[in-house]
Scaffold this motif. Structure first.
Motif, PDB file in Angstrom:
ATOM      1  N   ARG A 272       0.829  -1.193   0.000  1.00 20.33           N
ATOM      2  CA  ARG A 272       0.000   0.000   0.000  1.00 20.33           C
ATOM      3  C   ARG A 272       0.870   1.252   0.000  1.00 20.33           C
ATOM      4  O   ARG A 272       0.648   2.172  -0.765  1.00 20.33           O
ATOM      5  CB  ARG A 272      -0.939  -0.004   1.208  1.00 20.33           C
ATOM      6  CG  ARG A 272      -1.972   1.113   1.138  1.00 20.33           C
ATOM      7  CD  ARG A 272      -2.917   1.122   2.337  1.00 20.33           C
ATOM      8  NE  ARG A 272      -2.234   1.692   3.486  1.00 20.33           N
ATOM      9  CZ  ARG A 272      -1.954   1.049   4.615  1.00 20.33           C
ATOM     10  NH1 ARG A 272      -2.309  -0.203   4.761  1.00 20.33           N
ATOM     11  NH2 ARG A 272      -1.336   1.640   5.607  1.00 20.33           N
ATOM     12  N   GLN A 273       1.903   1.281   0.846  1.00 16.80           N
ATOM     13  CA  GLN A 273       2.803   2.432   0.893  1.00 16.80           C
ATOM     14  C   GLN A 273       3.528   2.601  -0.432  1.00 16.80           C
ATOM     15  O   GLN A 273       3.724   3.712  -0.905  1.00 16.80           O
ATOM     16  CB  GLN A 273       3.818   2.281   2.026  1.00 16.80           C
ATOM     17  CG  GLN A 273       3.219   2.474   3.398  1.00 16.80           C
ATOM     18  CD  GLN A 273       4.242   2.226   4.490  1.00 16.80           C
ATOM     19  OE1 GLN A 273       5.265   1.593   4.278  1.00 16.80           O
ATOM     20  NE2 GLN A 273       3.932   2.717   5.687  1.00 16.80           N
ATOM     21  N   SER A 274       3.909   1.502  -1.041  1.00 13.89           N
ATOM     22  CA  SER A 274       4.620   1.557  -2.311  1.00 13.89           C
ATOM     23  C   SER A 274       3.751   2.164  -3.391  1.00 13.89           C
ATOM     24  O   SER A 274       4.204   3.020  -4.154  1.00 13.89           O
ATOM     25  CB  SER A 274       5.062   0.146  -2.720  1.00 13.89           C
ATOM     26  OG  SER A 274       5.674   0.170  -3.980  1.00 13.89           O
ATOM     27  N   SER A 275       2.481   1.756  -3.466  1.00 13.00           N
ATOM     28  CA  SER A 275       1.613   2.303  -4.506  1.00 13.00           C
ATOM     29  C   SER A 275       1.340   3.783  -4.258  1.00 13.00           C
ATOM     30  O   SER A 275       1.255   4.568  -5.198  1.00 13.00           O
ATOM     31  CB  SER A 275       0.310   1.515  -4.607  1.00 13.00           C
ATOM     32  OG  SER A 275      -0.432   1.638  -3.418  1.00 13.00           O
ATOM     33  N   ILE A 276       1.222   4.176  -2.985  1.00 15.53           N
ATOM     34  CA  ILE A 276       1.042   5.595  -2.669  1.00 15.53           C
ATOM     35  C   ILE A 276       2.290   6.367  -3.063  1.00 15.53           C
ATOM     36  O   ILE A 276       2.208   7.436  -3.665  1.00 15.53           O
ATOM     37  CB  ILE A 276       0.705   5.787  -1.172  1.00 15.53           C
ATOM     38  CG1 ILE A 276      -0.685   5.225  -0.880  1.00 15.53           C
ATOM     39  CG2 ILE A 276       0.803   7.256  -0.777  1.00 15.53           C
ATOM     40  CD1 ILE A 276      -1.032   5.157   0.592  1.00 15.53           C
ATOM     41  N   SER A 277       3.460   5.817  -2.773  1.00 15.62           N
ATOM     42  CA  SER A 277       4.722   6.477  -3.136  1.00 15.62           C
ATOM     43  C   SER A 277       4.833   6.637  -4.645  1.00 15.62           C
ATOM     44  O   SER A 277       5.275   7.678  -5.131  1.00 15.62           O
ATOM     45  CB  SER A 277       5.912   5.674  -2.616  1.00 15.62           C
ATOM     46  OG  SER A 277       5.896   5.645  -1.215  1.00 15.62           O
ATOM     47  N   GLU A 278       4.449   5.614  -5.388  1.00 17.85           N
ATOM     48  CA  GLU A 278       4.505   5.696  -6.848  1.00 17.85           C
ATOM     49  C   GLU A 278       3.551   6.776  -7.365  1.00 17.85           C
ATOM     50  O   GLU A 278       3.888   7.512  -8.287  1.00 17.85           O
ATOM     51  CB  GLU A 278       4.169   4.343  -7.466  1.00 17.85           C
ATOM     52  CG  GLU A 278       5.277   3.323  -7.292  1.00 17.85           C
ATOM     53  CD  GLU A 278       4.880   1.941  -7.767  1.00 17.85           C
ATOM     54  OE1 GLU A 278       3.856   1.809  -8.481  1.00 17.85           O
ATOM     55  OE2 GLU A 278       5.597   0.990  -7.433  1.00 17.85           O
ATOM     56  N   GLU A 279       2.369   6.883  -6.764  1.00 15.23           N
ATOM     57  CA  GLU A 279       1.419   7.928  -7.166  1.00 15.23           C
ATOM     58  C   GLU A 279       2.005   9.311  -6.912  1.00 15.23           C
ATOM     59  O   GLU A 279       1.880  10.207  -7.745  1.00 15.23           O
ATOM     60  CB  GLU A 279       0.107   7.779  -6.397  1.00 15.23           C
ATOM     61  CG  GLU A 279      -0.731   6.601  -6.847  1.00 15.23           C
ATOM     62  CD  GLU A 279      -1.988   6.464  -6.003  1.00 15.23           C
ATOM     63  OE1 GLU A 279      -2.539   7.506  -5.573  1.00 15.23           O
ATOM     64  OE2 GLU A 279      -2.419   5.329  -5.780  1.00 15.23           O
ATOM     65  N   ILE A 280       2.635   9.480  -5.767  1.00 12.84           N
ATOM     66  CA  ILE A 280       3.245  10.775  -5.433  1.00 12.84           C
ATOM     67  C   ILE A 280       4.365  11.094  -6.418  1.00 12.84           C
ATOM     68  O   ILE A 280       4.470  12.218  -6.906  1.00 12.84           O
ATOM     69  CB  ILE A 280       3.750  10.782  -3.975  1.00 12.84           C
ATOM     70  CG1 ILE A 280       2.555  10.747  -3.020  1.00 12.84           C
ATOM     71  CG2 ILE A 280       4.635  11.997  -3.703  1.00 12.84           C
ATOM     72  CD1 ILE A 280       2.921  10.521  -1.575  1.00 12.84           C
TER      73      ILE A 280
END
Length: 123
Positions: free
Chosen positions: A29-37
């Motif tokens: 979840r954190q990884s996908s949020i980081s990629e979005e950012i």
């Protein structure tokens, strides 16, 4: 800049131990949020970054001034102002017409004066 606390990485580094599924889901979840950012930032970051140093300052001409005047108060010399105006003209000449330009300027006197010399090319 300071180093993060020693235990900071305990919650921020993914674990490869498959028995800790909850941690893996959290990391995903954190990884996908980081990629979005990162993707969002990439759309808003400039495609070109140009750095310009300040023009000749009083301190460049006479280093003894640093003993009596704060570094941040050193102003441009007459040559420094001319250098700033020339840098502005060169910058303007290499940019496409109607190109948006953003400046980030140090609060030091010589850099603010250099900025004013540079933007005079647009007036």
């Amino acid at each position: 800049w300071s180093e993060p606390p020693l235990n900071y990485w305990d919650d921020h580094v993914p674990t490869m131990d498959t028995s800790q599924n909850l941690q893996n889901k959290k990391y995903t979840r954190q990884s996908s949020i980081s990629e979005e950012i990162l993707n969002l930032n990439a759309r808003h970051l400039p495609s070109k970054l140009i750095m310009i140093r300040h023009g000749q300052s009083e301190g460049n001409v006479n280093e003894l001034l640093y003993a009596t005047e704060p570094d941040n108060a050193m102003r441009l010399t007459k040559l420094g102002w001319e250098m700033a105006r020339m840098a502005g003209k060169a910058l303007k000449d290499q940019l496409p017409p109607n190109q948006t330009v953003h400046f980030v300027v140090s609060p030091y006197a010589r850099t603010v004066e250099t900025f004013h010399g540079i933007v005079s090319a647009w007036s």
